[in-house]
Scaffold this motif. Structure first.
Motif, PDB file in Angstrom:
ATOM      1  N   ALA C  79      42.469 -45.394 -72.594  1.00 44.18           N
ATOM      2  CA  ALA C  79      42.514 -44.213 -71.903  1.00 44.18           C
ATOM      3  C   ALA C  79      41.305 -44.369 -71.003  1.00 44.18           C
ATOM      4  CB  ALA C  79      42.767 -42.920 -72.554  1.00 44.18           C
ATOM      5  N   GLN C  80      41.512 -44.222 -69.560  1.00 40.12           N
ATOM      6  CA  GLN C  80      40.697 -44.161 -68.672  1.00 40.12           C
ATOM      7  C   GLN C  80      40.163 -42.793 -68.344  1.00 40.12           C
ATOM      8  OE1 GLN C  80      39.572 -47.235 -67.055  1.00 40.12           O
ATOM      9  NE2 GLN C  80      40.694 -47.775 -68.920  1.00 40.12           N
ATOM     10  N   ILE C  81      38.614 -42.404 -68.663  1.00 41.13           N
ATOM     11  CA  ILE C  81      38.284 -41.064 -68.371  1.00 41.13           C
ATOM     12  C   ILE C  81      37.157 -41.287 -67.253  1.00 41.13           C
ATOM     13  CG2 ILE C  81      37.110 -39.250 -69.462  1.00 41.13           C
ATOM     14  CD1 ILE C  81      38.108 -40.034 -72.208  1.00 41.13           C
ATOM     15  N   TYR C  82      37.384 -40.449 -66.243  1.00 42.65           N
ATOM     16  CA  TYR C  82      36.310 -40.619 -65.286  1.00 42.65           C
ATOM     17  C   TYR C  82      35.189 -39.648 -65.354  1.00 42.65           C
ATOM     18  CZ  TYR C  82      40.466 -43.421 -63.611  1.00 42.65           C
ATOM     19  OH  TYR C  82      41.341 -44.415 -63.540  1.00 42.65           O
ATOM     20  N   GLY C  83      35.380 -38.874 -65.935  1.00 39.70           N
ATOM     21  CA  GLY C  83      34.163 -37.852 -65.859  1.00 39.70           C
ATOM     22  C   GLY C  83      34.647 -36.262 -66.696  1.00 39.70           C
ATOM     23  N   SER C  84      33.647 -35.620 -66.663  1.00 36.19           N
ATOM     24  CA  SER C  84      33.884 -34.137 -67.315  1.00 36.19           C
ATOM     25  C   SER C  84      32.632 -33.221 -66.842  1.00 36.19           C
ATOM     26  CB  SER C  84      33.926 -34.178 -68.723  1.00 36.19           C
ATOM     27  OG  SER C  84      33.703 -33.021 -69.236  1.00 36.19           O
ATOM     28  N   ASN C  85      32.988 -32.228 -66.070  1.00 35.17           N
ATOM     29  CA  ASN C  85      31.988 -31.407 -65.391  1.00 35.17           C
ATOM     30  C   ASN C  85      31.260 -30.955 -66.482  1.00 35.17           C
ATOM     31  OD1 ASN C  85      32.313 -32.041 -62.719  1.00 35.17           O
ATOM     32  ND2 ASN C  85      33.799 -30.615 -62.446  1.00 35.17           N
ATOM     33  N   ILE C  87      30.749 -31.603 -69.764  1.00 40.63           N
ATOM     34  CA  ILE C  87      29.874 -32.440 -70.678  1.00 40.63           C
ATOM     35  C   ILE C  87      28.669 -32.796 -69.904  1.00 40.63           C
ATOM     36  CG2 ILE C  87      29.667 -34.664 -71.675  1.00 40.63           C
ATOM     37  CD1 ILE C  87      32.621 -34.500 -72.570  1.00 40.63           C
ATOM     38  N   GLU C  88      28.896 -33.244 -68.723  1.00 42.17           N
ATOM     39  CA  GLU C  88      27.815 -33.738 -67.746  1.00 42.17           C
ATOM     40  C   GLU C  88      26.712 -32.461 -67.454  1.00 42.17           C
ATOM     41  OE1 GLU C  88      28.711 -36.467 -64.490  1.00 42.17           O
ATOM     42  OE2 GLU C  88      30.612 -36.473 -65.128  1.00 42.17           O
TER      43      GLU C  88
END
Lengths: 563, 198, 337
Positions: C79-85, C87-88
């Protein structure tokens, strides 16, 4: 398209007069080329040669330091060795190799046919190369006054007033200054080319937020070059005026300031190390996603963190000067700025971890080096945090702890990623994959040697051993640690030789790579290996950050998800 | 362009990026500015620190006339660019010639000033910290002016020979950017050396 | 029984540490070194914790998510995960908090060390760095000496630290005695200050920590922390003029008629040179050559004959004396207690 006509291969080894003429043609082609790919390869080869030379200089130093009061080399020779080793590694290995990869990859990754200014590109290479030759000519330049006219021995940061005519007789320091002035011109020229190419020559559809992260990082690096090289150039012009025209910039007898040189040098020197490390991050940003089969986690944050690092790195320079007596307020400010830069850097590490998380990690040789990079770069950053604490730096500054720290960054992080970049992209450059088996030997020999040397090198620093000393007293308790450190150097040397052998052997006998041996996603993998002189038959246009992913997964393109 | 990946170039695409020449010159200007800033910092740092005289107040006179000439040359070079853009080649040559003349007057004035400083006032780069920082900063700037004058003279030559047309406007604009930078540096040098520092 | 054994091993360890590691930053023996040591424990704790957590995560990720061959079907992409506000954001905020804590702790030590109030009973010493030796002057005691710094032990209830005013006569140097304090640079045309207050009597070692030329490596430091009585005796001895031993008259003549006096000073004689170390009480020192050579008659003779024998690159030239003169001047120098 797995086979293609190669524009970079050597000619057949046929005998006869044709052979000689063909060789001459090849040499002429390379010397007069303005093709970014050839120039990139020349930068890389040139840097590799200097890597071996400077590595040999390090080996000699480590033999001298293995036992106390050793007499393997004289103090004067040792002082020249550490000066040449540092200067070579920063200016004639680090910079050229990173410019070389950038030169090769950037036009390909943005779908362009060449750099913005091809002739300026060639000029930048040749003037830098000349600088390197000038620096090494100093070994042959003969004895000047008092027998001091040979290689420079003032340290790679050449503090004043040690470099003044009074304390640095003969021309050794002048070789240092002039060689770096020239290579600085070359660096600015290349950086200018990279910025102009990135801003002005992207293929249709490739908006700035769709560029590969490598291109972003090289953009920020190049902007930093403009701001950082100027101070070095200025300081060196001032030094030359002091040495030749009787000026007094750093002449403490006339009221000049030794600290001023330090400020100017480190205003260059600190951003310089970020200039060296950002391209290593650039390689990581391309290699880690491909070999974990996942898109990079948090592309916008990575861009923002890079820009943040670029800016903050311009404000931390005096953490190299905590012991100089700047006063409590200045020391406090630079401690804070240096700690702050750890935040965007840490973000990058976390984003790489998050990219690996949930992926399918293939431990090919490039990925092995990338993993070593991650592991080691964190440690380097942590020892950097220790040094950013000014009082701790009052103890550890100018000691072997600092030497261990910066080698952890330069070798453990940057050189590791450079190796990874070789294994990843040399198939594209030469058309043949590097041998995995030899690569694994290279990896393990080098990593074991690296840890033997640079892990244990922290200890003498903690035990009070300063840097730049040609020998040390037996009663300090430093010998066992120095012996271990020196032993690691041998493993690294063998590892480096295995690497060079791999490069040469695979060039002739390696498996054919094809256009896209790694099943990757950026534009350079859409051309043949090696690419034709014009790069792309038709300029592509793109709709997302991973154009080849979109091609390979038309049902689920990136453009649906990108943040 | 969602969903489509790598295509051949679509000629209806409106994909316009900035000019290479301008971007390149801006980069060069940033790099040169960094060098100049360091020389200015050295100048300011050493104000009042010379162990012997003469001091700026003793020997420096405001170079009003040459400054006006140099700053006006920024306007004349703008005139040249604008004339070339409208394909008025003779006007372009005239403006360029004026620019070169004004720049040459500036250099001549600097040379005159230095002659007096060296032979009348006994100030050389060796004399003291003021001499060191003054000659290096003003000299670095003058070197850049001379280089600019060489390039402008070349442009003037091409213009007089009828080889420059409106399609070379952008190249002349790039050169004029350099010239504006050189003038901008002079504004800083003038303020720091002749006003603030005296 | 076990407890006593453990204490004994700890004591042996500490002694081992300070005996075998005479310049370890982890064996502080004075206030500045102690406060740096305390801060370093906090820093090591924080960085150690970060190391364990992050490297642990890295190892976990590498093991858990390594690619495993699953058979003949082509591998599916994960699964391609592009980011997570969220977590970041969290891994931005936590490092910022760590930075704040570390910074505040650091600022406290910076100010407490650099702006410490100087007690009235402090001893003033001027330290001037030379290529490749240390000049020590005690302005209020009228003493000029070289290479071996004597200071009184400092009792915490009645502190008598030594306040060092440091500068250089030529290039940059740095005064570093790790067990007593962090290093401070000696820079020409600049005056820095530092202070040291050894808590126990003894010899503290260090060396120059800023590359200053050919013999930077042998610009060693010896700090003698004397008990009050020892210090008083040393001061009295140093304040005396040069010993006048009639048996060394010939050597004195050799000394005064050769180039020696252009670089060296011997109080009360015609020798007033300032380029080299003051030799008025040279025989009272344990070492010569800035700590690099034990002070014996044969070493002294070899040094005077050719300093490059011990320190190639030292600025004292070969003296070109014949054997007879060499013997004479050596016996003269050895009388200068």
């Amino acid at each position: 398209m797995a086979t293609q006509t190669s524009t970079t291969a050597l000619p057949d080894t046929t005998a006869g007069p044709e052979f000689g003429r063909r060789w001459l043609e090849v040499v002429h082609e390379w010397v007069t080329t303005v093709d970014h790919k050839k120039i990139g390869i020349m930068y890389i080869c040139y840097a590799l040669i200097f890597l071996l030379v400077a590595g040999f200089e390090a080996l000699l130093m480590r033999i001298q330091l293995a036992i106390p009061n050793n007499t393997f080399v004289s103090p004067q020779v040792f002082n020249r060795l550490f000066t040449m080793h540092g200067t070579t590694m920063v200016f004639f290995v680090g910079m050229p190799i990173l410019f070389g990869f950038g030169n090769y990859l950037i036009p390909l990754m943005i779908g362009a046919r060449d750099m913005a200014f091809p002739r300026l590109n060639a000029f930048g290479f040749w003037i830098s190369a000349f600088g390197g030759l000038l620096l090494y000519f100093s070994y042959l330049g003969g004895d000047g006054l008092y027998g001091a006219g040979t290689a420079p021995d003032v340290g790679w940061f050449a503090y004043a007033p040690l470099t003044s005519p009074a304390f640095s007789v003969g021309h050794s320091t002048d070789y240092w200054t002039l060689a770096l002035l020239l290579s600085g011109v070359g660096s600015v020229a290349t950086a200018l080319n990279m910025v102009a190419t990135t801003i002005c020559m992207r293929c249709p559809g490739m908006k700035l937020n769709r560029m590969p992260l490598l291109v972003w990082l090289y953009l920020v690096t190049s902007l930093m070059v403009f701001i950082a090289i100027g101070p070095l150039t200025a300081a060196q012009i001032m030094l030359m005026l002091d040495r030749f025209a009787g000026a007094h910039f750093f002449d403490t007898q006339a009221g000049g300031s030794a600290v001023l040189w330090m400020h100017f040098f480190w205003i260059f020197g600190h951003p310089e190390v970020y200039i060296l490390v950002l391209p290593a991050f650039a390689f990581a940003n391309e290699i880690i996603p491909v070999f974990s089969r996942k898109a990079i986690f948090g592309y916008p944050a990575m861009v923002a963190a890079t820009i943040g690092i670029g800016f903050i790195s311009l404000s931390v320079w005096a953490h190299h000067m905590f012991t100089v007596g700047m006063g409590a307020w200045a020391n406090t400010f630079f401690t804070l700025a240096t700690m702050v830069i750890a935040v965007p850097t840490g973000i990058k590490i976390f984003n790489w971890l998050a990219t690996l998380w949930g992926g399918k990690i293939h431990f090919t040789v490039p990925m092995m080096f990338a993993v070593a990079f991650l592991f080691q770069f964190l440690i380097a950053g942590l020892t950097g945090i220790m040094l950013s604490v000014a009082p701790l730096d009052w103890q550890l500054g100018n000691s072997y702890f600092v030497v261990a720290h910066f080698h952890y960054v330069l070798v453990g992080a940057i050189l590791m990623m450079i190796f990874a970049a070789f294994y990843c992209w040399s198939p594209k450059m030469t058309g043949r994959v590097l041998s995995e088996k030899l690569g694994k030997w290279h990896f393990w020999l080098f990593v074991i040697g690296f840890h033997l040397t640079f892990d244990f090198m922290h200890v003498p620093g903690l035990l009070g051993m300063p840097r730049r000393i040609y020998t040390y007293e037996a009663d300090r308790g430093w010998m066992i640690w120095n012996l271990i450190v020196s032993s690691g150097a041998i493993f690294q040397a063998i590892g480096a030789l295995v690497f060079v052998y791999n490069l040469v052997w695979s060039y002739f006998k390696g498996q054919l790579a094809g256009a896209d041996p790694w099943d990757a996603w950026t534009l350079e993998w859409s051309t043949t290996s090696p690419p034709p002189a014009y790069n792309f038959a038709a300029i592509p246009s793109v709709g997302s950050r991973r154009p080849l992913w979109d091609l390979k997964h038309p049902e689920d393109p990136d453009s649906n998800y990108e943040m | 362009m969602g969903g489509t990946a790598v295509l051949f170039h679509n000629p209806r695409e409106d994909w316009k990026l900035p000019s290479r020449g301008i971007v390149g010159m801006v980069c060069l200007i940033i790099a040169e500015a960094a060098i100049f800033i360091i020389f200015v910092v050295a100048y300011v740092f050493y104000l009042g620190k010379s162990l012997t005289g003469p001091t700026p107040r003793d020997v420096l006179e405001l170079p009003i006339f040459t400054t006006i000439c140099l700053l006006s040359s920024s306007f004349t070079v703008m005139g040249a660019v604008s004339a070339l853009h409208r394909n008025k080649r003779n006007m372009c040559s005239l403006w360029l010639a004026l620019t070169v003349l004004l720049g040459a007057i500036f250099i001549g004035g600097t040379a005159h000033e230095w002659y007096n400083l060296i032979y009348r006032d006994g100030l050389t780069i060796k004399t003291n910290l003021f001499g060191t920082t003054f000659y290096s900063l003003v000299g670095l700037h003058a070197t850049h002016v001379v280089f600019g004058l060489c390039m402008l003279s070349l442009a003037l030559l091409f213009s007089l020979r009828g080889q420059m047309t409106s399609k070379h406007t952008e190249r002349l604009e790039v050169l004029s950017l350099y010239w504006h930078f050189v003038d901008g540096v002079w504004v800083v040098v003038f303020l720091v050396v002749y006003l603030f520092g005296r | 029984m076990l407890a006593r054994q453990q204490w004994r091993s700890l004591a042996v360890l500490v002694q081992f540490a300070s005996g075998h590691d005479p310049t370890s930053i982890f064996a502080p023996a004075g206030t500045p070194a102690h406060s740096i040591f305390g801060l370093s424990m906090l820093v090591l704790g924080i960085t150690g914790a970060i190391f364990l957590v992050v490297e642990g995560l890295l190892l976990y990720v590498l093991l858990r998510y390594r690619y495993r061959e699953t058979g003949s079907e082509p591998a599916q992409e994960p699964a391609q995960i592009y980011g997570s506000n969220q977590i970041e954001l969290s891994w931005t905020v936590i490092p910022v908090l760590i930075v704040v804590i570390l910074f505040l702790a650091t600022a406290r030590v910076i100010f407490s060390t650099e702006l410490a109030r100087k007690p009235a009973a402090a001893l003033d010493v001027t330290v001037i760095g030379h290529q490749f030796w240390w000049e020590y002057r005690y302005p209020k005691l009228g003493i000029v000496t070289a290479n071996e710094l004597h200071i009184p032990v400092s009792d915490p209830s009645h502190p008598t630290p030594a306040y060092l005013t440091v500068s250089s006569a030529d290039t940059d140097h740095s005064f570093w005695v790790p067990r007593l304090a962090g290093k401070t640079d000696l820079i020409p045309n600049k005056v820095n200050t530092m202070w040291i207050d050894p808590e126990t009597a003894g010899l503290y070692l260090g060396q120059c920590a800023q590359y200053c030329g050919a013999q930077h490596a042998k610009m060693l430091i010896r700090v003698y922390a004397d008990s009050p009585q020892q210090f008083a005796a040393w001061v009295a001895q140093q304040q005396k003029p040069a010993a006048e031993d009639p048996s060394a008259a010939e050597g004195e003549a050799v000394f005064q008629h050769n180039a020696c006096i252009s670089c060296h000073a011997v109080a009360g004689t015609v020798a007033t040179g300032k380029f080299g170390p003051d030799l008025t009480h040279v025989a009272s020192r344990d070492t010569i050559g800035s700590g690099s050579v034990p002070n014996t008659a044969s070493n002294m003779r070899a040094w005077v004959d050719n300093p490059a024998h011990f320190k190639p690159g030292a600025l004292m030239p070969e003296m070109h004396l014949n054997d007879h003169d060499l013997d004479a001047v050596t016996s003269y120098l050895m009388t200068l207690k």
